[in-house]
Design a protein around this motif. Structure first.
Motif, PDB file in Angstrom:
ATOM      1  N   HIS A 223     -25.570  28.550 -21.084  1.00 19.78           N
ATOM      2  CA  HIS A 223     -26.360  27.876 -20.053  1.00 19.78           C
ATOM      3  C   HIS A 223     -27.763  28.469 -20.030  1.00 19.78           C
ATOM      4  O   HIS A 223     -28.026  29.500 -20.642  1.00 19.78           O
TER       5      HIS A 223
ATOM      6  N   SER B 151     -27.832  18.575 -16.504  1.00 14.21           N
ATOM      7  CA  SER B 151     -27.169  19.846 -16.202  1.00 14.21           C
ATOM      8  C   SER B 151     -27.890  20.953 -16.960  1.00 14.21           C
ATOM      9  O   SER B 151     -28.862  20.703 -17.671  1.00 14.21           O
TER      10      SER B 151
ATOM     11  N   ARG C 184     -30.827  18.503  -9.842  1.00 17.69           N
ATOM     12  CA  ARG C 184     -29.645  19.018  -9.152  1.00 17.69           C
ATOM     13  C   ARG C 184     -29.158  18.023  -8.096  1.00 17.69           C
ATOM     14  O   ARG C 184     -27.964  17.765  -7.980  1.00 17.69           O
TER      15      ARG C 184
ATOM     16  N   ASP D 172     -27.668  14.854  -9.742  1.00 20.45           N
ATOM     17  CA  ASP D 172     -26.344  15.150 -10.301  1.00 20.45           C
ATOM     18  C   ASP D 172     -25.294  15.195  -9.187  1.00 20.45           C
ATOM     19  O   ASP D 172     -24.200  14.627  -9.308  1.00 20.45           O
TER      20      ASP D 172
END
Length: 286
Positions: free
Chosen positions: A142, A178, A256, A259
């Motif tokens: 990530h 993401s 964010r 999502d």
């Protein structure tokens, strides 16, 4: 076959001028081996000490289960008393990790054990975060939502770190909307038949030992695997590159929230669609 990784350069110590010139300006990672030996934390901080000062705290735990549409952003999978968690770490391998644990808020006395080093870039004083893990536990690949410059100080044991810069995105099976790659990729031992584009990605690797500092430049992807139980502290500095700053603002305020909204509307279908798109978007580079 293995990932195309080069060892992260290592220096014993470094001056501010050399850090800025050789690593910060070109945005290259580095491990600094002997930078914090004057900190009380260098000799004090180990799992037993954390158990002594924070044993009664209830801590949020995360494991390696895939993202579920019902989970909130960074929502914990379990909780435990710190003393029980450290006993578990020392007793047996566990997938449970502590992640983004703010020590100023949780155990203020720990801030007497370290200082904010002067690397020539301003560190955010309110956000020293601790990360704990048991043997063979790991984070998904990530990058951080704010694309910050990160200084990662490791305590107790050994931890493997694999990094990629943002130029490698097209090979990494990045999940859209993401900050992660496909969660079913094992970066410790990737299956190139299943994930062929990965063989074109060029990255960095190091093993971090007690008292060593890893500098991760802005927006670098990172995968962390605990070879032995241990913990680390991260200090961060805001992204300086205008493109990264813009991306950080977009992530925090738009990506964010979008999502989360789509998870509420579409549920698991949204997660499944994103995972499928990660393959479709990347296969053309295989």
């Amino acid at each position: 076959m293995q990932l195309n990784l080069q060892q992260i350069p290592r220096v014993e110590t470094i001056t501010k001028a050399d850090f800025l010139k050789h690593y910060f300006k070109p945005q290259k990672p580095v491990v600094i081996e002997r930078f914090i030996e004057d900190w009380p934390a260098y000799s004090k901080w180990n799992l037993d000490y954390m158990k002594a000062v924070a044993g009664d705290k209830t801590v949020p735990l995360y494991d390696d289960r895939p993202v579920d549409y019902k989970d909130g952003f960074n929502e914990a999978h379990a909780t435990m008393k710190m003393s029980d968690y450290i006993d578990l770490l020392k007793r047996e391998p566990t997938k449970f990790r502590i992640f983004l644990w703010n020590i100023l808020k949780e155990v203020p006395e720990l801030q007497k054990d370290f200082s904010y080093p002067d690397f020539g870039i301003r560190l955010m004083k309110g956000l020293p975060m601790l990360f704990f893990g048991g043997r063979d536990s790991y984070t998904f690949m990530h990058y951080d939502i704010d694309l910050a410059n990160i200084f990662h100080f490791h305590f107790e044991g050994k931890k493997q770190c694999i990094l990629f810069d943002q130029q490698q995105n097209k090979y990494l099976y990045k999940v859209p909307h993401s900050l992660i790659t496909r969660e079913d990729i094992n970066f410790a031992d990737p299956d190139f038949e299943k994930w062929p584009a990965l063989q074109h990605a060029k990255g960095w690797v190091c093993d971090l030992n007690h008292g060593e500092v890893l500098y991760m430049p802005e927006g670098y992807w990172h995968y962390m695997r605990y070879i032995t139980p241990g913990f680390s502290m991260s200090l961060r500095a805001i992204a300086r590159h205008p493109k990264n700053l813009g991306k950080a603002l977009y992530n925090v305020f738009l990506m964010r929230n979008y999502d989360n909204l789509m998870r509420r509307i579409q549920g698991q279908k949204w997660i499944d669609w994103k995972n499928q798109k990660a393959i479709e978007n990347t296969q053309k580079y295989a």
